[in-house]
Design an enzyme around this catalytic site. Structure first.
Site, PDB file in Angstrom:
ATOM      1  N   SER A 125      40.391  48.644  33.639  1.00  0.00           N
ATOM      2  CA  SER A 125      40.635  49.618  32.573  1.00  0.00           C
ATOM      3  C   SER A 125      40.057  50.981  32.960  1.00  0.00           C
ATOM      4  O   SER A 125      40.483  51.565  33.953  1.00  0.00           O
ATOM      5  CB  SER A 125      40.059  49.097  31.253  1.00  0.00           C
ATOM      6  OG  SER A 125      40.519  49.862  30.173  1.00  0.00           O
ATOM      7  N   ASP A 210      50.663  45.500  27.419  1.00  0.00           N
ATOM      8  CA  ASP A 210      49.426  46.251  27.215  1.00  0.00           C
ATOM      9  C   ASP A 210      49.698  47.467  26.335  1.00  0.00           C
ATOM     10  O   ASP A 210      50.492  48.337  26.689  1.00  0.00           O
ATOM     11  CB  ASP A 210      48.865  46.693  28.571  1.00  0.00           C
ATOM     12  CG  ASP A 210      47.441  47.220  28.484  1.00  0.00           C
ATOM     13  OD1 ASP A 210      47.004  47.585  27.385  1.00  0.00           O
ATOM     14  OD2 ASP A 210      46.779  47.282  29.534  1.00  0.00           O
ATOM     15  N   HIS A 245      46.327  44.080  27.350  1.00  0.00           N
ATOM     16  CA  HIS A 245      45.255  44.748  28.084  1.00  0.00           C
ATOM     17  C   HIS A 245      44.223  43.750  28.596  1.00  0.00           C
ATOM     18  O   HIS A 245      43.641  43.944  29.661  1.00  0.00           O
ATOM     19  CB  HIS A 245      44.574  45.775  27.177  1.00  0.00           C
ATOM     20  CG  HIS A 245      43.662  46.707  27.901  1.00  0.00           C
ATOM     21  ND1 HIS A 245      44.103  47.596  28.849  1.00  0.00           N
ATOM     22  CD2 HIS A 245      42.320  46.892  27.832  1.00  0.00           C
ATOM     23  CE1 HIS A 245      43.086  48.298  29.325  1.00  0.00           C
ATOM     24  NE2 HIS A 245      41.986  47.883  28.723  1.00  0.00           N
TER      25      HIS A 245
END
Length: 281
Positions: A125, A210, A245
């Protein structure tokens, strides 16, 4: 079914060039020969004031038993050493995060823990932004770069206020409608700073569903990188079609993905790894 006495975890503190303490957490087998450079995976995170606490994890045992050292650092942008540590790694000071991580990589090489030919960096991320920015800044330092759901096309995403999370992110990265923030973000955005040069082996993993970091950021990045790169290394994109995600909550799918990552690293560091693994099967 492992003996915890076979492994060790400890901390080393590196003083950065501008006087900040960087805490590196090491984990490896006690049997490892530290008198020579070893294979190292360096993971980092440094955003949102969030700290990732490191503890011994069973899914790294296979790495330790194959002579890897795993190192983790919370760079500036986290709040590992307090609120100032966070504030000095966000907005117009975001590049401190990248400089911290690069200095950690240099330290591992200078102190003979590893070499650039044995060093893999990993981030998820905002940690994916961290390692991909370092990839652009110092590609010669690393053998492999692993990015998972990386925030890698920051300019496009932060300019699109129709995305629900974008406006809330202005406090972390800056508002691109204000020139000083636009110029600063543009200067480090990984996608916008790809140029003609050699790059390490790269594996990017993203999720089709995501909603935090859209899969097309990674798709754009890897496509542009393949066009501009001047090397013969491997640049792969893996899109998980059924997750967002965060990885799947399925225990076996998670372990298979970790095995996929470990296999990629092994094949790129040890050219005979695949041949040997088949012969030993």
């Amino acid at each position: 079914n492992y003996d915890e006495n076979d492994y060790i975890t400890y901390k080393k503190i590196l003083k950065s060039k501008d006087g900040v303490d960087l805490h590196l957490i090491f984990s490896h087998s006690k049997k490892l020969d530290l008198s020579k450079p070893n294979k190292v995976i360096l993971e980092g995170y440094g955003a949102y004031g969030y700290n990732i606490e490191q503890s011994f994890c069973y899914n790294k045992i296979a790495l330790f038993d194959n002579d890897y050292i795993y190192v983790f650092v919370n760079t500036r942008g986290s709040s590992y050493l307090g609120i100032k540590y966070y504030e000095n790694g966000k907005l117009l000071k975001k590049k401190n995060s990248f400089n911290d991580f690069i200095e950690c990589a240099e330290y591992l090489i200078d102190e003979k823990y590893t070499t650039s030919e044995k060093l893999t960096i990993y981030g998820e991320s905002a940690g994916g932004l961290l390692v991909s920015s370092c990839l652009i800044l110092r590609p010669e330092l690393f053998k492999n770069v692993i990015c998972k759901v990386p925030f890698i096309d920051i300019m496009t995403t932060m300019s699109d206020t129709s995305i629900p999370l974008t406006i809330g992110e202005f406090n972390e990265w800056g508002n691109p409608n204000i020139k000083k923030y636009f110029d600063y973000m543009l200067s480090y955005c990984p996608y916008n700073n790809i140029k003609n040069m050699n790059y390490p082996n790269i594996l990017i993993i993203t999720g089709y569903n995501d909603t935090r970091v859209k899969y097309h950021e990674s798709l754009k990045f890897i496509t542009k990188l393949r066009e501009y790169k001047t090397d013969n290394n491997t640049q792969l994109l893996k899109i998980n079609m059924d997750v967002g995600h965060f990885s799947s909550d399925d225990f076996y799918k998670n372990n298979r993905e970790k095995a996929f990552i470990h296999s990629f690293i092994n094949m790129k560091i040890n050219k005979n790894w695949y041949k040997n693994s088949i012969n030993n099967a």
